[in-house]
Design a protein around this motif. Structure first.
Motif, PDB file in Angstrom:
ATOM      1  N   ILE A  79       0.774  -1.141   0.144  1.00  0.00           N
ATOM      2  CA  ILE A  79       0.083  -0.021  -0.081  1.00  0.00           C
ATOM      3  C   ILE A  79       0.855   1.263   0.079  1.00  0.00           C
ATOM      4  O   ILE A  79       0.661   2.054  -0.769  1.00  0.00           O
ATOM      5  CB  ILE A  79      -1.095  -0.215   1.299  1.00  0.00           C
TER       6      ILE A  79
ATOM      7  N   THR B 219       0.873   3.743  -3.198  1.00  0.00           N
ATOM      8  CA  THR B 219      -0.054   4.746  -3.085  1.00  0.00           C
ATOM      9  C   THR B 219       0.841   6.038  -2.179  1.00  0.00           C
ATOM     10  O   THR B 219       1.899   5.522  -1.860  1.00  0.00           O
ATOM     11  CB  THR B 219      -1.298   4.350  -2.308  1.00  0.00           C
TER      12      THR B 219
ATOM     13  N   VAL C 128      -4.024  -4.148  -3.710  1.00  0.00           N
ATOM     14  CA  VAL C 128      -4.011  -2.602  -3.349  1.00  0.00           C
ATOM     15  C   VAL C 128      -5.070  -1.993  -4.567  1.00  0.00           C
ATOM     16  O   VAL C 128      -5.572  -1.020  -4.511  1.00  0.00           O
ATOM     17  CB  VAL C 128      -2.608  -2.279  -3.596  1.00  0.00           C
TER      18      VAL C 128
END
Length: 249
Positions: free
Chosen positions: A9, A13, A37
């Motif tokens: 993650i 991101t 994800v």
């Protein structure tokens, strides 16, 4: 598992779920959860679209849903798309293509690739109707991140050293199986038997795209992983749209 998911993650991101020093082994294991994800990103994007449509918005809701993923990823994969387009489409030698991709400046082909991909995403999404729109928003980034895993585990790293090369060498069959199972469950769970068409389309497109990039560069790089994700994301929206149109016939 939890650490690997948190790392995936954080890596894909802007969400700071992993703040420890990154271990190469953990980095390799985290590739298993790239598809998950993508599923999380898609779910958030679909939720944003649903919420804005509840307020009476239509076109703005669709575009905002797409922008939401860009914000959550910090535009990382779009940057990879632009760098890849500049290098791969330059017509130069393999070594020169890799040099161009490392250049922080964006060329004409990179800008063109960005504009075309964004226009196509918006156009395809606007044409998808009803609940299928939310399904498309969920599955597009899911399939895109699966395609990244496909490229990581199937082809060598194009650069001799540095970058993601060390980490990606540690990702293999196990990571591919976990990522593929996640994609399979998501697609069949949301689309039923019609999802078989989407799965076949995504696998074929990912295979052809990564094969072409590998032929151009002698392997893949971090930039090409991002480009693969964005292009398969767009292709997934198109495939869902085609499934919709076929169902009307």
């Amino acid at each position: 598992m939890l650490n690997s998911l948190r790392l995936a993650i954080s890596f894909l991101t802007v969400l700071p779920f992993y703040n420890k020093e990154v271990d190469n082994q953990e980095m390799g294991r985290s590739v298993s959860y790239y598809t998950l994800v993508g599923l999380l990103l898609g779910t958030i994007s679909a939720g944003v679209c649903l919420g804005l449509r509840y307020l009476g918005l239509t076109i703005a809701a669709d575009i905002t849903a797409i922008v939401t993923v860009i914000i959550l990823t910090g535009g990382l994969h779009l940057d990879g798309l632009m760098d890849t387009a500049d290098g791969v489409l330059s017509g130069r030698s393999r070594e020169r293509k890799l040099e161009i991709m490392k250049d922080s400046r964006v060329g004409a082909m990179g800008v063109l690739a960005l504009v075309v991909v964004m226009m196509l995403k918006i156009a395809f999404l606007l044409e998808i109707n009803g609940d299928l729109k939310f399904i498309a928003l969920i599955l597009a980034p899911t399939a895109g991140r699966w395609a990244m895993v496909f490229g990581i585990t199937r082809y060598p790293y194009a650069r001799p050293s540095g970058g993601l090369g060390v980490c990606t060498k540690l990702a293999g069959t196990k990571q591919m199986l976990v990522a593929s199972f996640t994609l399979l469950v998501a697609v069949i769970g949301l689309m039923g038997s019609m999802g078989i068409i989407l799965l076949g389309s995504v696998v074929l497109a990912a295979w052809l795209l990564t094969k072409y990039i590998n032929k151009c560069l002698g392997g893949l790089t971090g930039d090409t992983y991002g480009a693969t994700g964005e292009l398969i994301d767009t292709w997934t929206l198109l495939t869902v749209l085609m499934v919709q149109q076929l169902a009307k016939m």
